[in-house]
Enzyme design. Structure first.
Site, short mmCIF file in Angstrom:
data_model
loop_
_atom_site.label_atom_id
_atom_site.label_comp_id
_atom_site.label_asym_id
_atom_site.label_seq_id
_atom_site.Cartn_x
_atom_site.Cartn_y
_atom_site.Cartn_z
N ASN A 148 0.83 -1.21 0.00
CA ASN A 148 0.00 0.00 0.00
C ASN A 148 0.86 1.26 0.00
OD1 ASN A 148 -2.50 -1.15 -0.10
ND2 ASN A 148 -2.97 -0.90 2.07
N THR A 149 2.06 1.14 0.56
CA THR A 149 2.92 2.33 0.61
C THR A 149 3.22 2.83 -0.80
OG1 THR A 149 3.94 1.29 2.55
CG2 THR A 149 5.04 3.24 1.65
N ARG A 198 -12.05 11.40 8.45
CA ARG A 198 -12.52 10.61 7.31
C ARG A 198 -13.77 9.79 7.62
NH1 ARG A 198 -6.64 8.71 4.96
NH2 ARG A 198 -6.19 10.71 4.00
C1 LIG Z 1 -4.20 4.41 -2.26
C2 LIG Z 1 -3.65 4.70 -0.88
C3 LIG Z 1 -3.16 5.96 -0.59
C4 LIG Z 1 -2.66 6.24 0.67
N1 LIG Z 1 -2.12 7.46 0.90
C5 LIG Z 1 -1.60 7.72 2.12
C6 LIG Z 1 -0.95 8.96 2.38
O1 LIG Z 1 -0.78 9.80 1.49
N2 LIG Z 1 -0.50 9.19 3.65
C7 LIG Z 1 -0.63 8.27 4.66
O2 LIG Z 1 -0.20 8.54 5.77
N3 LIG Z 1 -1.20 7.07 4.41
C8 LIG Z 1 -1.66 6.77 3.19
N4 LIG Z 1 -2.21 5.54 2.95
C9 LIG Z 1 -2.09 4.51 3.99
C10 LIG Z 1 -0.66 3.97 3.99
O3 LIG Z 1 -0.15 4.02 2.68
C11 LIG Z 1 -0.57 2.55 4.53
O4 LIG Z 1 -1.21 2.46 5.77
C12 LIG Z 1 0.89 2.16 4.70
O5 LIG Z 1 1.60 2.40 3.52
C13 LIG Z 1 1.03 0.71 5.12
O6 LIG Z 1 2.40 0.41 5.13
P1 LIG Z 1 2.89 -1.04 5.55
O7 LIG Z 1 4.32 -1.13 5.25
O8 LIG Z 1 2.42 -1.34 6.92
O9 LIG Z 1 2.06 -2.01 4.60
P2 LIG Z 1 2.20 -2.14 3.02
O10 LIG Z 1 2.81 -0.96 2.43
O11 LIG Z 1 0.87 -2.57 2.52
O12 LIG Z 1 3.25 -3.32 2.85
C14 LIG Z 1 2.96 -4.63 3.26
C15 LIG Z 1 3.73 -5.56 2.35
O13 LIG Z 1 3.69 -6.88 2.90
C16 LIG Z 1 3.50 -7.80 1.83
N5 LIG Z 1 2.94 -9.02 2.40
C17 LIG Z 1 1.68 -9.22 2.87
N6 LIG Z 1 1.55 -10.47 3.33
C18 LIG Z 1 2.76 -11.07 3.16
C19 LIG Z 1 3.25 -12.38 3.45
N7 LIG Z 1 2.46 -13.32 3.98
N8 LIG Z 1 4.54 -12.66 3.16
C20 LIG Z 1 5.35 -11.72 2.57
N9 LIG Z 1 4.91 -10.48 2.26
C21 LIG Z 1 3.64 -10.16 2.57
C22 LIG Z 1 2.57 -7.07 0.89
O14 LIG Z 1 2.60 -7.62 -0.40
C23 LIG Z 1 3.12 -5.65 0.95
O15 LIG Z 1 4.11 -5.44 -0.01
C24 LIG Z 1 -2.69 5.24 1.68
C25 LIG Z 1 -3.19 3.98 1.40
C26 LIG Z 1 -3.65 3.69 0.12
C27 LIG Z 1 -4.16 2.31 -0.17
#
Ligand SMILES: Cc1cc2nc3c(=O)[nH]c(=O)nc-3n(C[C@H](O)[C@H](O)[C@H](O)COP(=O)(O)OP(=O)(O)OC[C@H]3O[C@@H](n4cnc5c(N)ncnc54)[C@H](O)[C@@H]3O)c2cc1C
Length: 512
Positions: free
Chosen positions: A53-54, A346
């Protein structure tokens, strides 16, 4: 050093000091931070590319940043909003009470200083806004608030997280805005999620992190009460074992793209239809939450799921439209009427949007917002509608022309008065809709963020159902819960994932 062994076995093994599961922002931050702290690191990612999602994110990142915010003027509406904190009673704020008391003193000092020309902000204001924005009661009458220590950690370290990203080469704009639902002008533009992922993945590679794509973590391995690794599956179905000498970091993101899991846990919305669109990557399926629960992790706030009010009505995509900073956004429904304070949280916006005809509304803006952006593609697809006059815009949208024109005139008069008697919008930024051509972007709510997840402490250690840290297991990012509580402020997720990703990597590397 990473070692590989047992290649002839059915389940080959690899090992490193730290194994990170998930290659989004939190996982990459953890991997870089662990490597910076001297650990060998393997990062596994189930998709064929990094980012999660990032990668899709807008890059909006909240942090109190006196240097950049000194260019933001204060205005009457925000001043009124600021003074409203003086009326609040710290005895009703639980663990956050002392922070509110400090904030009130800061506000009094600011007002007494005789100079209120520049925006006020402080870590305490960010902390209290995160608390108030997150305090929510679900359908069962359960009220959730953020964990004070976690919220405080995020807010106080967000600026340092930006500086850390900059030290790895990220370019951050000096202009501060308010992303939708952020409540205050402290949003940094980091150039979009791709820039963050590119920055962190190149840092990870430079530091020798081994990145394994198309490798899905399936089960945590526990030996003598300690998490010592993870079982994984490659895209071709073959299995392998990744052993972690020091710790495993779960960074698998949320479960916004898992309709069954959403429906199973949701307690906040009266219903979340399985076919509701999502803004999320299809990989946000909650795997880490399931894996952590299986080894005894406690889960917090799982029922609280964020709907993004302003998503594409059909496919849930977020950026197929035009609008500016939250104070400049004006929402109208199919009757041509405003229906909400567009600067609100939101969930408030999404609830209001769901009550409109067909759950549909339009974000209205004028040429000042669009500037020299090329939006021809959006116009062609019908994602944005453009017209030379407000009357023509209403006709093209098929909404009530008279209501719409009168509503925009009324809104512009509120901007002049800096007061919105209809919905009490607390910030207008002196932006009026008065410069043709005019634009409308059709919008509808979609599943956006899952606030609940694995319980952690301020060292990003995963906490079990008995309140104890699970040895060897750390977590960061959207897989965790307890920070955003019932509603995440826009722009707070990136602060969360980088702050706690760094902490998780350091904790795992040091075996804290
Ligand atoms: C369209 C959109 C726009 C956004 N814009 C903003 C913004 O501008 N500002 C803000 O603060 N927030 C924003 N958000 C929210 C924010 O982007 C997310 O909450 C944040 O990026 C999550 O980061 P993360 O690293 O926890 O998860 P993610 O970035 O989702 O990364 C998780 C990773 O783990 C991998 N994964 C999952 N399960 C497994 C597994 N079993 N084994 C190996 N890999 C796995 C996935 O494929 C993924 O690559 C937005 C979200 C979306 C969807």
């Amino acid at each position: 050093m990473v070692t590989a062994a047992g290649c002839g076995k059915r389940q080959p093994e690899k090992s490193a000091d730290v194994v990170v599961i998930g290659g989004g922002g939190a996982g990459l931050a953890a991997a870089v931070s662990a490597a910076e702290n001297g650990a060998s690191v393997i990062l596994i990612e189930k998709a064929s590319f990094l980012g999660g999602n990032t990668l899709l994110s807008g890059g909006a990142f909240n942090a109190v940043d006196p240097e950049r915010q000194k260019n933001v003027p204060m205005n009457d509406a925000l001043l009124k909003e600021l003074k409203s904190y003086l009326e609040m009673d710290e005895s009703e704020f639980g663990d956050f009470g002392p922070t509110l008391a400090t904030l009130k003193q800061q506000i009094r000092d600011y007002l007494n200083s005789g100079d209120t020309s520049v925006l006020f902000d402080s870590v305490e204001l960010h902390t209290i806004q995160t608390y108030l924005g997150g305090k929510r009661t679900d359908q069962n009458g359960y009220t959730i608030t953020g964990d004070f220590e976690l919220v405080r950690t995020m807010c106080s370290r967000a600026l340092d997280a930006i500086k850390w990203l900059e030290s790895h080469g990220l370019k951050v704009d000096d202009k501060i805005t308010t992303v939708l639902g952020a409540l205050w002008p402290r949003t940094h533009s980091t150039g979009g999620g791709k820039a963050i992922i590119d920055t962190l993945s190149s840092a990870a590679k430079k530091l020798g992190v081994e990145i394994m794509l198309e490798t899905k973590g399936t089960e945590l391995i526990v030996e003598n009460g300690r998490v010592v690794g993870v079982k994984a599956q490659k895209a071709d179905g073959s299995e392998l074992i990744l052993r972690a000498n020091k710790g495993v970091v779960l960074a698998t993101g949320g479960f916004g793209a898992n309709p069954q899991m959403r429906a199973e846990y949701n307690t906040y919305w009266p219903e979340l239809p399985l076919d509701m669109p999502t803004t999320n990557s299809p990989h946000a399926t909650g795997d880490g939450i399931v894996m952590a629960k299986a080894v005894g992790a406690d889960l917090v706030g799982m029922g609280f799921i964020q709907l993004m009010p302003s998503a594409h009505p059909k496919n849930g995509s977020l950026f197929s439209g035009v609008w500016g900073s939250a104070e400049t956004q004006v929402f109208v429904n199919k009757d041509g009427k405003r229906f909400v304070n567009e600067y609100a949280e939101r969930d408030v916006l999404a609830k209001a949007a769901l009550e409109q005809k067909d759950a549909l509304f339009f974000i209205i803006c004028d040429q000042k917002i669009v500037g020299d952006r090329d939006i021809s593609n959006m116009l062609e697809k019908g994602d944005v509608v453009k017209a030379d006059t407000l009357e023509e815009l209403a006709q093209k949208l098929g909404i009530n022309v008279e209501n719409f024109v009168a509503e925009i005139a009324k809104y512009n008069s509120y901007v002049d008065k800096q007061e919105d008697p209809d919905f009490h919008k607390p910030n207008f930024g002196n932006y009026k809709i008065d410069t043709p051509p005019f634009y409308a972007t059709p919008r509808s709510p979609a599943v956006h963020h899952t606030m609940g997840g694995v319980k952690i402490d301020t060292l990003a250690r995963v906490i079990n159902t008995e309140g104890k840290a699970i040895p060897g297991l750390y977590a960061a990012g959207e897989v965790t819960g307890g920070i955003h509580a019932g509603n995440r402020l826009g722009g707070n997720a990136l602060a969360d994932i980088i702050v706690f990703g760094r902490i998780a990597g350091e904790s795992a590397a040091k075996g804290r």
